[in-house]
Design a protein around this motif. Structure first.
Motif, PDB file in Angstrom:
ATOM      1  N   GLU A  43     -41.450  20.875  -6.217  1.00 48.13           N
ATOM      2  CA  GLU A  43     -42.001  20.343  -7.467  1.00 48.13           C
ATOM      3  C   GLU A  43     -42.930  19.173  -7.205  1.00 48.13           C
ATOM      4  OE1 GLU A  43     -41.992  17.749 -11.155  1.00 48.13           O
ATOM      5  OE2 GLU A  43     -41.444  17.314  -9.081  1.00 48.13           O
ATOM      6  N   GLU A  44     -42.556  18.338  -6.239  1.00 50.42           N
ATOM      7  CA  GLU A  44     -43.297  17.093  -5.997  1.00 50.42           C
ATOM      8  C   GLU A  44     -44.674  17.311  -5.364  1.00 50.42           C
ATOM      9  OE1 GLU A  44     -42.449  14.407  -7.205  1.00 50.42           O
ATOM     10  OE2 GLU A  44     -40.267  14.197  -7.290  1.00 50.42           O
ATOM     11  N   VAL A  45     -44.978  18.520  -4.943  1.00 48.26           N
ATOM     12  CA  VAL A  45     -46.276  18.800  -4.312  1.00 48.26           C
ATOM     13  C   VAL A  45     -47.079  19.797  -5.142  1.00 48.26           C
ATOM     14  CG1 VAL A  45     -45.637  18.179  -1.957  1.00 48.26           C
ATOM     15  CG2 VAL A  45     -45.135  20.492  -2.792  1.00 48.26           C
ATOM     16  N   GLY A  46     -46.972  19.651  -6.466  1.00 49.78           N
ATOM     17  CA  GLY A  46     -47.783  20.488  -7.335  1.00 49.78           C
ATOM     18  C   GLY A  46     -47.025  21.585  -8.051  1.00 49.78           C
ATOM     19  N   LEU A  47     -45.723  21.399  -8.282  1.00 48.51           N
ATOM     20  CA  LEU A  47     -44.910  22.362  -9.035  1.00 48.51           C
ATOM     21  C   LEU A  47     -44.961  23.754  -8.407  1.00 48.51           C
ATOM     22  CD1 LEU A  47     -46.139  21.426 -12.646  1.00 48.51           C
ATOM     23  CD2 LEU A  47     -44.624  20.131 -11.146  1.00 48.51           C
ATOM     24  N   GLN A  48     -44.985  23.786  -7.091  1.00 46.38           N
ATOM     25  CA  GLN A  48     -45.214  25.040  -6.392  1.00 46.38           C
ATOM     26  C   GLN A  48     -44.086  26.057  -6.577  1.00 46.38           C
ATOM     27  OE1 GLN A  48     -48.064  26.018  -4.245  1.00 46.38           O
ATOM     28  NE2 GLN A  48     -48.773  24.583  -5.786  1.00 46.38           N
ATOM     29  N   GLY A  49     -42.837  25.595  -6.569  1.00 45.17           N
ATOM     30  CA  GLY A  49     -41.722  26.520  -6.745  1.00 45.17           C
ATOM     31  C   GLY A  49     -41.746  27.196  -8.101  1.00 45.17           C
ATOM     32  N   ALA A  50     -41.969  26.413  -9.155  1.00 47.03           N
ATOM     33  CA  ALA A  50     -42.039  26.975 -10.503  1.00 47.03           C
ATOM     34  C   ALA A  50     -43.242  27.888 -10.658  1.00 47.03           C
ATOM     35  CB  ALA A  50     -42.084  25.852 -11.531  1.00 47.03           C
ATOM     36  N   LYS A  51     -44.336  27.523 -10.037  1.00 48.83           N
ATOM     37  CA  LYS A  51     -45.553  28.336 -10.115  1.00 48.83           C
ATOM     38  C   LYS A  51     -45.328  29.717  -9.506  1.00 48.83           C
ATOM     39  CE  LYS A  51     -50.422  28.342  -8.684  1.00 48.83           C
ATOM     40  NZ  LYS A  51     -51.499  27.559  -7.997  1.00 48.83           N
ATOM     41  N   MET A  52     -44.659  29.759  -8.353  1.00 48.07           N
ATOM     42  CA  MET A  52     -44.467  31.009  -7.617  1.00 48.07           C
ATOM     43  C   MET A  52     -43.128  31.680  -7.930  1.00 48.07           C
ATOM     44  SD  MET A  52     -47.249  31.197  -5.980  1.00 48.07           S
ATOM     45  CE  MET A  52     -48.607  30.160  -5.412  1.00 48.07           C
ATOM     46  N   LYS A  54     -39.860  35.645 -11.611  1.00 45.52           N
ATOM     47  CA  LYS A  54     -39.334  35.604 -12.975  1.00 45.52           C
ATOM     48  C   LYS A  54     -38.261  36.658 -13.235  1.00 45.52           C
ATOM     49  CE  LYS A  54     -43.372  35.971 -14.830  1.00 45.52           C
ATOM     50  NZ  LYS A  54     -44.356  36.172 -15.916  1.00 45.52           N
ATOM     51  N   SER A  55     -38.278  37.753 -12.489  1.00 45.85           N
ATOM     52  CA  SER A  55     -37.288  38.809 -12.716  1.00 45.85           C
ATOM     53  C   SER A  55     -35.873  38.305 -12.472  1.00 45.85           C
ATOM     54  CB  SER A  55     -37.576  40.010 -11.810  1.00 45.85           C
ATOM     55  OG  SER A  55     -37.482  39.638 -10.447  1.00 45.85           O
ATOM     56  N   ARG A  56     -35.745  37.280 -11.653  1.00 42.82           N
ATOM     57  CA  ARG A  56     -34.416  36.742 -11.353  1.00 42.82           C
ATOM     58  C   ARG A  56     -33.873  35.841 -12.463  1.00 42.82           C
ATOM     59  NH1 ARG A  56     -36.818  37.652  -6.411  1.00 42.82           N
ATOM     60  NH2 ARG A  56     -35.431  38.339  -4.735  1.00 42.82           N
ATOM     61  N   LEU A  57     -34.706  35.489 -13.428  1.00 43.35           N
ATOM     62  CA  LEU A  57     -34.269  34.590 -14.493  1.00 43.35           C
ATOM     63  C   LEU A  57     -33.466  35.315 -15.568  1.00 43.35           C
ATOM     64  CD1 LEU A  57     -37.481  32.405 -14.956  1.00 43.35           C
ATOM     65  CD2 LEU A  57     -35.347  31.765 -13.815  1.00 43.35           C
ATOM     66  N   ALA A  88     -41.830  22.462 -16.289  1.00 41.94           N
ATOM     67  CA  ALA A  88     -42.038  23.113 -17.581  1.00 41.94           C
ATOM     68  C   ALA A  88     -43.479  23.588 -17.762  1.00 41.94           C
ATOM     69  CB  ALA A  88     -41.660  22.161 -18.711  1.00 41.94           C
ATOM     70  N   ASN A  89     -44.453  22.931 -17.111  1.00 45.19           N
ATOM     71  CA  ASN A  89     -45.842  23.398 -17.216  1.00 45.19           C
ATOM     72  C   ASN A  89     -45.950  24.872 -16.864  1.00 45.19           C
ATOM     73  OD1 ASN A  89     -46.181  20.333 -16.748  1.00 45.19           O
ATOM     74  ND2 ASN A  89     -48.265  20.975 -17.238  1.00 45.19           N
ATOM     75  N   TRP A  90     -45.300  25.263 -15.760  1.00 40.58           N
ATOM     76  CA  TRP A  90     -45.403  26.650 -15.317  1.00 40.58           C
ATOM     77  C   TRP A  90     -44.440  27.564 -16.063  1.00 40.58           C
ATOM     78  CZ3 TRP A  90     -49.269  28.979 -13.325  1.00 40.58           C
ATOM     79  CH2 TRP A  90     -50.200  28.252 -12.577  1.00 40.58           C
ATOM     80  N   LEU A  91     -43.279  27.056 -16.450  1.00 41.76           N
ATOM     81  CA  LEU A  91     -42.355  27.906 -17.204  1.00 41.76           C
ATOM     82  C   LEU A  91     -42.963  28.301 -18.540  1.00 41.76           C
ATOM     83  CD1 LEU A  91     -39.080  26.063 -16.303  1.00 41.76           C
ATOM     84  CD2 LEU A  91     -39.561  28.452 -15.821  1.00 41.76           C
ATOM     85  N   VAL A  92     -43.630  27.354 -19.197  1.00 39.82           N
ATOM     86  CA  VAL A  92     -44.314  27.676 -20.452  1.00 39.82           C
ATOM     87  C   VAL A  92     -45.415  28.698 -20.191  1.00 39.82           C
ATOM     88  CG1 VAL A  92     -45.773  26.750 -22.294  1.00 39.82           C
ATOM     89  CG2 VAL A  92     -43.744  25.490 -21.569  1.00 39.82           C
ATOM     90  N   ARG A  93     -46.127  28.512 -19.078  1.00 41.32           N
ATOM     91  CA  ARG A  93     -47.169  29.476 -18.704  1.00 41.32           C
ATOM     92  C   ARG A  93     -46.557  30.857 -18.435  1.00 41.32           C
ATOM     93  NH1 ARG A  93     -52.254  28.304 -16.201  1.00 41.32           N
ATOM     94  NH2 ARG A  93     -53.417  30.266 -16.053  1.00 41.32           N
ATOM     95  N   HIS A  94     -45.325  30.880 -17.936  1.00 40.20           N
ATOM     96  CA  HIS A  94     -44.620  32.145 -17.696  1.00 40.20           C
ATOM     97  C   HIS A  94     -44.044  32.736 -18.981  1.00 40.20           C
ATOM     98  CE1 HIS A  94     -45.197  31.538 -13.521  1.00 40.20           C
ATOM     99  NE2 HIS A  94     -44.133  30.811 -13.260  1.00 40.20           N
TER     100      HIS A  94
END
Length: 413
Positions: A168-177, A180-183, A365-371
């Motif tokens: 997360e601290e280097v550009g929200l990379q985990g959330a970005k990538m 989603k199927s695992r959620l 949340a930036n990327w989760l909303v995008r997802h």
């Protein structure tokens, strides 16, 4: 940033107003959990030990291995890490839409070596040269604590997914990538990060990173400086132009707002050589994505213009190459968004007064909303993140645990 006095003051008011609320759990165990997590080194890309701790605690509580899963986000991030995002999915014991609770596992490098100790209702680093790591191990602990309490006490709950993200601290990379199927298709999500438990971050800025390479012409700085084109001079001219015209720092153009920063400059090896290459790292941010794009263009055009303005005796100029990436786009949840109303109700349920906030930094949340997953971010009582003076307010952290329990059990009504 919220000051200590306001957090403690609201904690005292909560105690006065909510003595009858049945949200009891083992305070010492919850505190011990966060202390253990903050002592584990795990900067961005090195989250393996944190993930192993989480998995070990879940298995000890009785979770079967098939319920715990990871994705391969770390193989697609800019920083190749040790592992991907970690997930726990639980079937619901009561009907209702699936909910997602999450926090990020990584800390910034200054927190490596943290030795958390309790002092006067606070947790601080026992090593004055390191940060504490409450950002965001306190969030990790809040989410893990909710999962453990539900499993151990067999509490009724709707379908739930718990997630601990990487990088997360280097550009929200985990959330970005994120895979989603695992959620499991959650309808709403709740993310724990910095601030007070009653702060609901319902919007955040966009962030764009740029790598600017300036190419000049090398020459002997004493024997033939007129044959050189200084990449340093081009950089200096461009940066001064951005500052003079209001496109660096706090940017205000009419009603539009944004920020930019030249954060890194590297170039040159010796004083007797006209420098032919400078590397610059910059960023642009705005809650208005179109205006952020305008800032990007202004930065790029200014550097290219500066390159054309400096010529050598032979008429040669330098050149500029710009490579950029969108780390995260801006979002803002509507006041009547179900996850906002649910989060506000949960905060009231534990006796605090919720307030909405908009962040000038990115959150998962930036990327989760995008997802496509509406996400509210709540605080855990952290102060002075990314600093050696970082601290965690114990009562605020415990209240964050209570909020998570309310949300995980869907008892916020």
């Amino acid at each position: 940033m919220q000051d200590l006095g306001s957090i403690l003051g609201k904690t005292l008011n909560r105690k006065e107003r909510t003595a009858d609320i049945q949200l009891d759990f083992d305070r010492d165990a919850a505190i011990d959990l966060v202390l253990q997590l903050m002592s584990i080194p795990g900067k961005s890309g090195n989250e393996e030990d944190v993930a192993e701790f989480i998995q070990r605690r879940l298995r000890l509580a009785g979770v079967r291995g098939s319920s715990i899963d990871s994705d391969s986000a770390h193989r697609r991030t800019l920083l190749r890490g040790q592992r991907g995002n970690l997930f726990l999915r639980l079937r619901g014991s009561v009907r209702g839409p699936r909910r997602l609770l999450l926090a990020h596992m990584d800390t910034v490098p200054i927190c490596v070596g943290s030795r958390p100790v309790q002092r006067n209702g606070m947790v601080v680093s026992g090593d004055p040269t390191t940060g504490l790591g409450a950002d965001d191990r306190a969030g990790v602990a809040v989410v893990l604590h909710a999962a453990l309490e539900i499993i151990r006490r067999k509490l009724p709950h709707p379908p739930l997914t718990f997630c601990w993200t990487v990088q997360e601290e280097v550009g929200l990379q985990g959330a970005k990538m994120m895979g989603k199927s695992r959620l499991g298709g959650p309808r709403m999500a709740f993310n724990w990060d910095g601030g007070a438990p009653e702060k609901l971050t319902v919007g955040a800025t966009s962030g764009y990173r740029m790598k600017i390479d300036i190419h000049g012409v090398a020459s002997h700085a004493g024997g033939s400086p007129e044959l050189g084109v200084s990449a340093i001079a081009i950089a200096a001219l461009a940066i001064a132009d951005l500052q003079r015209n209001g496109w660096h720092g706090d940017i205000r153009q009419g009603k539009r707002r944004g920020t930019s920063n030249i954060g890194y400059i590297h170039g040159g090896e010796a004083t007797n050589v006209v420098t032919d290459h400078v590397e610059i790292l910059a960023e642009a941010r705005s809650h208005d994505s179109r205006f952020r794009q305008r800032i990007q263009r202004e930065i790029e055009q200014t550097f290219r213009r500066a390159a054309r303005q400096i010529t050598n005796a032979a008429g040669k100029t330098g050149s500029v190459t710009v490579n950029g990436r969108l780390d995260y786009d801006a979002f803002r949840l509507a006041a009547n968004e179900p996850c906002v109303r649910v989060a506000e109700s949960a905060v009231r349920r534990i006796g605090r007064d919720p307030h909405r906030a908009i962040s000038n930094g990115g959150v998962d949340a930036n990327w989760l909303v995008r997802h496509g997953i509406p996400t509210v971010t709540l605080g855990c009582g952290q102060l002075n993140a990314h600093m050696t003076s970082e601290a965690l307010v114990v009562e605020a952290y415990l209240d964050a645990c209570r909020v998570a329990m309310v949300l995980a059990t869907a008892t916020e009504g």
